[in-house]
Design an enzyme around this catalytic site. Structure first.
Site, PDB file in Angstrom:
ATOM      1  N   GLY A   1       0.823  -1.203   0.000  1.00 53.32           N
ATOM      2  CA  GLY A   1       0.000   0.000   0.000  1.00 53.32           C
ATOM      3  C   GLY A   1       0.859   1.255   0.000  1.00 53.32           C
TER       4      GLY A   1
ATOM      5  N   SER B   1       4.058   2.071   2.486  1.00 55.06           N
ATOM      6  CA  SER B   1       4.260   0.779   3.158  1.00 55.06           C
ATOM      7  C   SER B   1       5.726   0.388   3.266  1.00 55.06           C
ATOM      8  CB  SER B   1       3.507  -0.321   2.403  1.00 55.06           C
ATOM      9  OG  SER B   1       4.050  -0.477   1.104  1.00 55.06           O
TER      10      SER B   1
ATOM     11  N   HIS C   1      12.585  11.032  -3.212  1.00 51.02           N
ATOM     12  CA  HIS C   1      13.065   9.721  -3.675  1.00 51.02           C
ATOM     13  C   HIS C   1      14.512   9.823  -4.155  1.00 51.02           C
ATOM     14  CE1 HIS C   1       9.877   6.491  -4.111  1.00 51.02           C
ATOM     15  NE2 HIS C   1       9.230   7.450  -3.486  1.00 51.02           N
TER      16      HIS C   1
END
Length: 170
Positions: free
Chosen positions: A10, A13, A50
């Site tokens: 999800g 997660s 990221h």
């Protein structure tokens, strides 16, 4: 035949971090195949987060639509991380592309690749039934794509609350 791994879970997660770790087990330099597009400030911030987490051991290749061709073009033996299939699917659907054909092409191409590839996807079918048709179509398409790619991969991992579980092979 190179190894292929699917990582699902999800939102928030821990799946991307897990996928990064699995990818780096194959060595460096690694190639990060990004399907996201920075359409607004919030998404741009996510992309920046990221990139900063990954550090310098990665080369980024952006491909919102042409994922199979990008995997072929970067197949020099280096490990690749595709993040993520659900954004790729969203891009395909919004472009009016044949997402089913693209997913079938991706699944068929994985065994022919020389370098390892780790793919990230969202598990979107565990929640409530969406209230509108577009959201239901997306949820259903994501389920189909995830099943096709999971069947083609050597390993499948599920991340829940930062806890990884290998679910294929058992």
């Amino acid at each position: 035949m190179a190894k292929s791994i699917l990582v699902t879970g999800g939102a928030r997660s821990g799946k991307s971090l897990l996928a990064e770790q699995l990818t780096l087990q194959f060595g460096q330099p690694a190639i990060y195949v990004a399907t996201a597009q920075a359409g607004d400030a919030e998404m741009a911030a996510r992309i920046t987060d990221h990139r900063s987490r990954r550090g310098d051991g990665w080369t980024t290749v952006e491909t919102p639509l042409a994922l199979v061709q990008t995997l072929r073009d970067t197949d020099d033996g280096s490990p690749r991380l595709v993040d993520c299939l659900t954004l790729w699917l969203s891009n395909l659907m919004l472009a009016g592309a044949d997402w089913g054909g693209e997913a079938a092409d991706l699944a068929a191409s994985l065994p022919a690749l020389q370098g390892p590839v780790v793919l990230v996807t969202n598990e979107v079918g565990a929640g409530i039934v969406p209230a509108n048709a577009l959201a239901r179509d997306f949820r259903d398409a994501a389920g189909v794509v995830n099943q096709r790619i999971a069947a083609a991969c050597d390993e499948v991992w599920l991340s829940v609350a930062g806890c990884p579980m290998r679910i294929k092979p058992q």
